[in-house]
Design a protein around this motif. Structure first.
Motif, short mmCIF file in Angstrom:
data_model
loop_
_atom_site.label_atom_id
_atom_site.label_comp_id
_atom_site.label_asym_id
_atom_site.label_seq_id
_atom_site.Cartn_x
_atom_site.Cartn_y
_atom_site.Cartn_z
N ARG A 167 0.42 14.74 6.55
CA ARG A 167 1.30 15.04 5.43
C ARG A 167 2.00 13.80 4.92
O ARG A 167 2.05 13.54 3.70
N LEU A 168 2.55 13.01 5.83
CA LEU A 168 3.26 11.80 5.42
C LEU A 168 2.30 10.78 4.81
O LEU A 168 2.66 10.06 3.87
N GLY A 169 1.07 10.72 5.34
CA GLY A 169 0.09 9.82 4.74
C GLY A 169 -0.17 10.14 3.29
O GLY A 169 -0.22 9.26 2.42
N LEU A 170 -0.32 11.43 2.98
CA LEU A 170 -0.55 11.86 1.61
C LEU A 170 0.68 11.61 0.73
O LEU A 170 0.55 11.16 -0.42
N LEU A 171 1.87 11.89 1.25
CA LEU A 171 3.08 11.73 0.44
C LEU A 171 3.37 10.27 0.13
O LEU A 171 3.74 9.92 -1.00
N VAL A 172 3.21 9.39 1.12
CA VAL A 172 3.44 7.97 0.86
C VAL A 172 2.37 7.43 -0.09
O VAL A 172 2.64 6.59 -0.95
N THR A 173 1.14 7.93 0.04
CA THR A 173 0.08 7.53 -0.89
C THR A 173 0.43 7.95 -2.31
O THR A 173 0.15 7.21 -3.27
N ALA A 232 2.50 -3.75 -3.21
CA ALA A 232 3.16 -2.47 -2.92
C ALA A 232 2.22 -1.31 -3.22
O ALA A 232 2.15 -0.34 -2.46
N HIS A 233 1.49 -1.42 -4.31
CA HIS A 233 0.51 -0.39 -4.69
C HIS A 233 -0.58 -0.27 -3.62
O HIS A 233 -0.93 0.83 -3.18
N PHE A 234 -1.09 -1.41 -3.18
CA PHE A 234 -2.15 -1.45 -2.18
C PHE A 234 -1.69 -0.85 -0.85
O PHE A 234 -2.36 0.02 -0.27
N VAL A 235 -0.55 -1.30 -0.36
CA VAL A 235 -0.04 -0.81 0.93
C VAL A 235 0.26 0.68 0.84
O VAL A 235 -0.02 1.45 1.76
N GLY A 236 0.83 1.11 -0.30
CA GLY A 236 1.13 2.53 -0.47
C GLY A 236 -0.11 3.39 -0.46
O GLY A 236 -0.16 4.44 0.19
N LEU A 237 -1.17 2.96 -1.16
CA LEU A 237 -2.41 3.74 -1.21
C LEU A 237 -3.03 3.90 0.17
O LEU A 237 -3.57 4.96 0.51
N HIS A 238 -2.97 2.85 0.98
CA HIS A 238 -3.65 2.90 2.27
C HIS A 238 -2.81 3.54 3.37
O HIS A 238 -3.24 3.56 4.54
N ALA A 239 -1.66 4.11 2.98
CA ALA A 239 -0.97 5.01 3.91
C ALA A 239 -1.85 6.20 4.24
O ALA A 239 -1.72 6.81 5.30
N LEU A 240 -2.78 6.51 3.34
CA LEU A 240 -3.69 7.63 3.53
C LEU A 240 -4.52 7.46 4.81
O LEU A 240 -4.86 8.45 5.46
N GLN A 241 -4.83 6.22 5.16
CA GLN A 241 -5.57 5.96 6.39
C GLN A 241 -4.65 5.57 7.56
O GLN A 241 -4.84 6.03 8.69
N TYR A 274 7.12 2.98 7.06
CA TYR A 274 6.03 2.54 6.19
C TYR A 274 6.43 2.68 4.73
O TYR A 274 6.21 1.76 3.91
N LEU A 275 7.04 3.81 4.37
CA LEU A 275 7.53 4.00 3.01
C LEU A 275 8.57 2.95 2.65
O LEU A 275 8.56 2.40 1.54
N GLY A 276 9.46 2.65 3.60
CA GLY A 276 10.45 1.62 3.37
C GLY A 276 9.82 0.26 3.09
O GLY A 276 10.29 -0.49 2.22
#
Length: 330
Positions: A167-173, A232-241, A274-276
């Motif tokens: 869930r958090l992976g999707l939300l941060v993404t 920031a965009h890159f790191v945020g997107l890869h929260a999914l993994q 991670y979001l921070g």
């Protein structure tokens, strides 16, 4: 024997992973497989095509987006496999996401073939239409990401730490994706020109404080002269993994040491940390500061973030498990 057993378990795990991806949504699986072919094609094209677009080799951007699409399509299909009871909705999410990814890739490859920029390019009606179409379908992908998060929030899963990692992976993404839309907003100079009735050929930018196309890091191209929102965009997107991998790690490392509730707390701390970090990278870019040249304030805030996450995690992990009292017979 132990090495052979571990190797066999690894192979079985990989086979199970591919079965989950392919069995959940064939469209996402096809997009991931097709992106592998496109990635190989960009390597070949880069060898024979030396053109530059906005200061970078013409096929670098298609190459990066092919890699990103492989990861995104495969990971989302895997995540959707954990959703039970909504087969039709899962098919719609997978199908629309796959369509959005195909449209975005098609626009990027088409424009690279023409030797022009795919993003922020409004220099002609055709270029503006392609950029607008890509943006529309990126929004579709974002909505499907949020829909998946909502489904997993409602889904009852036995393993709470892993469930919250998904869930958090999707939300941060989703937050990381929003940063992509921020890049499409006119810069102050572009906005002033538009308000003055002038015609502009570019709307939006990656960089802050400097023009796009200047000196940048190898391959990724992130600016080394000013701020850049892409990290920031890159790191945020890869929260999914990465955040789901955190859930797997926490479960395996602390399964016998910590209760399910405390393992869930560790995942939540890691996800929020991670979001921070994503927001810190965005804040750094908005101050026109290169990623590789953080000032003392940025380093101080980063140190505070790392320290807070570390201390919170240690506080959760250090608590001793309360064992039931043993009855003794006198």
């Amino acid at each position: 024997m132990n090495t052979l057993t571990s190797w066999m378990d690894s192979k079985q795990s990989q086979a199970s992973l591919w079965q989950r991806i392919i069995g959940t949504d064939r469209f996402l699986a096809w997009v991931a497989a097709g992106s592998v072919v496109l990635f190989v094609a960009t390597i070949v094209l880069s060898i024979f095509d030396s053109r530059l677009i906005t200061g970078a080799p013409a096929w670098i951007k298609p190459m990066k987006f092919a890699i990103s699409t492989i990861l995104y399509a495969g990971t989302l299909a895997w995540m959707l496999s954990f959703v039970k009871g909504y087969p039709r909705l899962v098919r719609w999410i997978g199908g629309l996401t796959a369509l959005g990814l195909v449209v975005e890739l098609a626009g990027i490859f088409f424009q690279a073939g023409r030797g022009v920029a795919s993003h922020f390019n409004v220099s002609t009606p055709l270029n503006a239409a392609i950029f607008s179409l890509m943006g529309t379908f990126v929004m579709v992908i974002w909505v499907m990401n949020v829909a998946t998060a909502v489904l997993l929030m409602r889904q009852k899963m036995e393993n709470r730490p892993f469930a919250w990692a998904l869930r958090l992976g999707l939300l941060v993404t989703a937050v990381g994706s929003i940063l992509g839309f921020m890049m499409t907003q006119p810069t102050p100079e572009q906005l002033a020109a538009l308000q003055a009735g002038e015609t502009v050929s570019v709307v939006g930018a990656h960089s802050v404080g400097v023009a796009d196309g200047g000196a940048g890091l190898p391959f990724v191209g992130w600016s080394t002269e000013g701020g850049d929102m892409r990290p920031a965009h890159f790191v945020g997107l890869h929260a999914l993994q990465l955040i789901p991998l955190l859930g797997v790690f926490v479960n395996r490392r602390f399964n016998t040491r910590l209760s399910e509730g405390r393992r869930t707390a560790l995942v939540a701390i890691g996800g929020l940390g991670y979001l921070g970090f994503v927001l810190l990278l965005l804040w750094q870019s908005q101050r026109a500061q290169p990623l590789i040249a953080p000032d003392a304030l940025t380093l101080t805030v980063l140190g505070g973030l790392v320290g807070a996450v570390f201390l919170a995690a240690m506080a959760v992990a250090a608590k001793k498990r309360i064992e039931p009292e043993k009855l003794t017979v006198n």
